[in-house]
Scaffold this active site. Structure first.
Site, PDB file in Angstrom:
ATOM      1  N   HIS A 165     -23.935 -13.963 -22.506  1.00 43.47           N
ATOM      2  CA  HIS A 165     -23.057 -12.920 -21.985  1.00 43.47           C
ATOM      3  C   HIS A 165     -21.721 -13.471 -21.488  1.00 43.47           C
ATOM      4  CE1 HIS A 165     -22.647  -8.774 -20.127  1.00 43.47           C
ATOM      5  NE2 HIS A 165     -23.051  -8.576 -21.351  1.00 43.47           N
ATOM      6  N   TYR A 199     -27.911 -10.886 -15.592  1.00 42.49           N
ATOM      7  CA  TYR A 199     -27.601 -10.030 -16.722  1.00 42.49           C
ATOM      8  C   TYR A 199     -28.811  -9.889 -17.655  1.00 42.49           C
ATOM      9  CZ  TYR A 199     -26.277  -8.538 -21.286  1.00 42.49           C
ATOM     10  OH  TYR A 199     -26.271  -7.871 -22.470  1.00 42.49           O
TER      11      TYR A 199
HETATM   12 MG    MG Z   1     -23.983  -9.903 -25.965  1.00 48.97          MG
END
Ligand code: MG
Length: 388
Positions: free
Chosen positions: A225, A171
Site C-alpha cells: 500500500h 491497512y
Molecule cells: Mg493496492
C-alpha cells in the site's frame, strides 16, 4: 476522426439521453446510463471513491451535453473527442468520466450486435478469469484461518494482510471478512499511525506461516500500500523471495516510475502496481523498461475498456501481465467490464475480486458468476449488468 457533417445522421444508435445516477446501499456508486434513439441502453461505472461527486459533476456539466446526438457506434472516435476535446488531458476525474462513457458504449454495441462484449474484443483467450480473494486478520493465526476458507471456496490466489503488533490499525485488516470494505468513502481522509520498522520486522513471518500451513500450491499476494521507500521495498522483496510471492503490490509510490529500478536491481520478487493510474503515461516507463511484472490499472479509472486495452497491449510487448484492481470501491458495472477484457487479452495475469454485498448485487443485477476460483462474465449481450 468523425466528420461532423455525417455525425450519426439518420442513425438509430444516436445517443438521445445520458443520465448520471448516484446511488448504492451504504455508499455512492456513480453510474452513467446512456440511451439511444432505437431504445438501446448502456451502463458505465464512474465511481472515483471518496471523490465520486467530482466525477458526477464533470459528467453532468461537461460530458453529457456533448454526447447527445452522437453515434453510439463510434467508440474510439468518442473517446478521442472527449480526451482531446477538453484540452485538459489525463487526471483521475477526467479519465473516470471518459471511462464511464466508453464502458456504456461497449455495452450498447454488444447489445445491438447480440454478443457479449468479450466476443467483440476478439473472443475468449481463456475459459475463465482467475481471481484472488482477501485474507486478513488481526494476527497470524486469524489470517491462516482466512486463507483456509478462501482455499475451501476454490480460490487459486489469495492476498494476505495482517495487523502489526504495536500499531493500533493496519491497512487491509478489518473485522469484516468476505465482504470486507477496503476503502470506506468519506469526505475527510483518515489518519493512521505507522511504523516501517515494526512492519518490516513482522510481515515476513506471515508469509512463512502461510506457506508452512497451506503450502505453495496457490498464488500468494501481499499489498504494501505504497508505504515503503524504494530501498526498503527492495529489502523486503529480497528477504521474502523464498516464500515465492505471486506479487508484491504497491511497494512504493509510483509518481516517480524511475524509483522502481532500485527495487528491481535487488530482488526477483514480482512487482505489481497501478491501481491509482489513470492513463498509459502513468506506466509507460514501468512497462517499457520492464520495471514491473503486473499492471493493476482498472477499467473505471483508466479511461474505460478502450484505453485499458491499449495499456494491456503495450504491456504484452514487454511481458508484463494484467492484474486489475477489483475492490468493492468500484461497482459491479466495472467488474463486469473488467471480466470481458480479462477474458479476451493474451497477457492476462490475475483479477482482484471482492464480493459486493447482497444489497449491492440487487441494485446491480449482473450475469457474471464465480465458481472454483474463476469468474465468468456470462453470455448476456453487452456487459451483462444493469442498474435497478
Ligand atoms: Mg493496492
Amino acid at each position: 476522426m468523425s466528420d461532423p457533417g455525417t455525425q450519426a445522421v439518420g442513425s438509430g444508435s444516436r445517443i438521445i439521453d445520458a443520465k448520471v445516477i448516484v446511488t448504492c446501499p451504504g455508499r455512492n456508486f456513480v453510474t452513467l446510463k446512456l440511451t439511444t434513439a432505437d431504445g438501446a441502453t448502456g451502463v458505465g461505472d464512474a465511481t472515483l471513491n471518496g471523490r465520486e461527486l467530482a466525477v458526477a459533476s464533470y459528467l453532468q456539466d461537461h460530458v453529457c451535453p456533448a454526447l447527445i446526438g452522437r453515434d453510439s457506434a463510434r467508440i474510439e472516435d468518442t473517446w478521442q473527442y472527449l480526451y482531446k476535446g477538453a484540452y485538459w488531458r489525463r487526471g483521475p476525474v477526467t479519465m473516470t468520466a471518459i471511462a464511464a462513457v466508453d464502458t456504456a458504449l461497449w455495452d450498447i454495441k454488444g447489445k445491438l450486435a447480440g454478443l457479449p462484449v468479450y466476443e467483440l474484443l476478439g473472443g475468449r483467450a481463456r475459459d475463465g478469469v482467475t481471481v484472488y480473494g482477501h485474507a486478513n486478520g488481526r494476527d497470524i493465526p486469524e489470517v491462516l484461518d482466512e486463507v483456509a476458507s478462501y482455499l475451501d471456496l476454490g480460490y487459486k490466489a489469495v492476498r494476505v494482510q495482517v495487523g502489526v503488533p504495536g500499531l493500533p490499525a493496519t491497512y487491509g485488516v478489518s473485522d469484516d471478512k468476505l465482504f470486507y470494505e477496503p476503502a470506506v468513502a468519506g469526505v475527510v481522509p483518515t489518519e493512521a499511525t505507522w511504523s516501517t520498522t515494526r512492519y518490516l520486522r513482522f510481515v515476513p513471518g506471515l508469509f512463512k506461516a502461510v506457506r508452512e500451513k497451506h503450502g505453495f500450491d496457490f498464488h500468494l499476494l501481499h499489498d504494501v500500500h505504497h508505504r515503503l521507500t524504494p530501498i526498503e521495498a527492495a529489502r523486503l522483496g529480497k528477504r521474502v523471495e523464498e516464500f515465492q510471492l505471486y506479487w508484491l503490490e504497491d511497494p512504493t509510490p509510483a509518481e516517480s516510475q524511475d524509483a522502481f529500478r532500485l527495487i528491481r536491481q535487488h530482488t526477483t520478487t514480482p512487482i505489481a502496481v497501478g491501481e491509482v493510474f489513470n492513463s498509459i503515461w502513468d506506466c509507460q516507463q514501468l512497462i517499457t523498461e520492464q520495471l514491473i511484472d503486473f499492471i493493476r490499472a482498472t477499467v473505471v479509472h483508466a479511461g474505460g475498456i478502450t484505453h485499458l486495452r491499449r495499456i494491456f497491449n503495450l504491456a504484452e510487448l514487454y511481458q508484463v501481465r494484467s492484474g486489475s484492481h477489483g475492490a468493492t470501491d468500484l461497482s459491479p458495472v466495472c467488474m463486469a467490464a473488467a471480466l470481458h477484457l480479462d477474458l479476451a487479452i493474451p497477457n492476462f495475469g490475475l483479477q482482484e475480486y471482492m464480493r459486493h454485498t447482497a444489497a449491492t448485487d440487487e441494485v446491480f443485477p449482473h450475469s457474471y458468476w464465480f465458481a472454483d476460483g474463476y469468474l465468468h462474465p456470462g453470455e448476456t449481450p453487452g456487459l451483462g449488468v444493469d442498474i435497478d
